[in-house]
Design an enzyme around this catalytic site. Sequence first.
Site: not given
Ligand code: UD1
Length: 422
Positions: A22-23, A91, A115, A120-121, A124, A308, A400
């Site tokens: 999925k990811n 998301r 969520c 989940r900001p 970055l 995950d 999902r």
């Molecule tokens: C992806 C995966 C999700 C997995 C996660 C972490 C997909 C579709 N989803 O989610 O299943 O749980 O990676 O392995 O691939 N963060 C910030 N600022 C940002 C972005 C992220 O602070 O701009 C923080 C998040 O809140 C979290 C951490 O960074 O604490 C990692 O998140 P991130 O790797 O971005 O998760 P996703 O890519 O959304």
Amino acid sequence: MEKLIVHGGQRLTGSVQISGSKNSALPILAATLLTAERCTIRRVPDLSDTNYMLRILGELGADFERASGVATISATDIHPDAPYDLVRKMRASICVLGPLTGRLKKARVSLPGGCVIGDRPVDLHLRGLEALGAKITVDGGDILVDASEKGLTGARINLMGKHGSTVLGTDNVMMAATLARGTTIIDGAAAEPEVKDLADFLIAMGARIEGAGTNRITIEGVEELHGVDHTVIPDRIEAGTFLAAGAMLGDRVTLNRVQPAHLQVVLDELQKCGFPLEIGTESITISANPDARGFDLTTQTYPGFPTDMQAQFCALACAVRDASSLTETIFPQRFMHIAEMKRMGADMDLQGATARVRGGKPLKGARVMASDLRASAALVLAGLLASGATEIHRLYHIDRGYEHIDDKLAGLGAQLERAKDI
Ligand code: UD1
């Protein structure tokens, strides 16, 4: 709405085919926006999330078809406004931001809401696109990205956040940078296999990318990208979930079509606990072990233990006789499953971002509520272990991210059925 009724206590045996990831599929589908030519994506799992992504691409102007795991997308004529009603449902739709910015130099995508697994900001993602020269504003809950005046220019960017690297943030910046002028270097990049799969897809399209799968990715911008045919990698989290099921109740459960290397840390944990494993090139066989030991694990970015898989290992911890602990460093609030499993009689508690589980206590079926995707998988596992019937409400969470999970588990001997819920 539907619920899942699991009649626990059955042993599991036989083999299961692991679906496409999925990811990986979600950002790869989004990346088809980078070219006007037709792309064919194989092993796209049949999930509500991949359906949403295809519908978003359709609303952006792309033509698509989907039949038995193969999606064909032609994004010949697209516009930059992502539809709010669809975007807010998932998301991961944030990953259209990078390709729209790359191809059209403009994008309008809703800010993702909060969520249940916490705040989940996307700071970055935005910092990365800004470094490439895009102007970013937030208006009425939408992110507006504009690089239409001067285009995108390669830059050196660090995407490391306080909880580690960002997977979709790395994807977004990498996708936008493929069509920027000059060289982009992403430091603190996510090294997850899904980022590497996306990079392989982009490279096949004509992008020049080095280092994907490590924490430094270098991208040389090109003029344009082309249509390609790509097969998505196996889903390591679905595989890990079936490994947990096999460890809890398996008399030789074999997973086929897996990439064992992507599951190394999960396999290491299972092996340390004493679960017998046979690892082939594309298969893994596991069985339960009544003398298995407890474990102490901490989630980390890849190649560390995946966040995950944390919820499913909480369920596994109930099946081993020792005590275990699971610490979450990526999403410290991702423990909604604990309260539900306690309703089934699990002896566990939460201290800060650490779950402590005293295993080996019998679980009893109960009515429980799925709160998010992986938490619901954990409740299914707990239901398989428990005596009596467990009713899991809000089943849409599991649909999902798990392709036909009820059919796959039934194929291994589990007794479970879907029913209408009010
Ligand atoms: C992806 C995966 C999700 C997995 C996660 C972490 C997909 C579709 N989803 O989610 O299943 O749980 O990676 O392995 O691939 N963060 C910030 N600022 C940002 C972005 C992220 O602070 O701009 C923080 C998040 O809140 C979290 C951490 O960074 O604490 C990692 O998140 P991130 O790797 O971005 O998760 P996703 O890519 O959304």
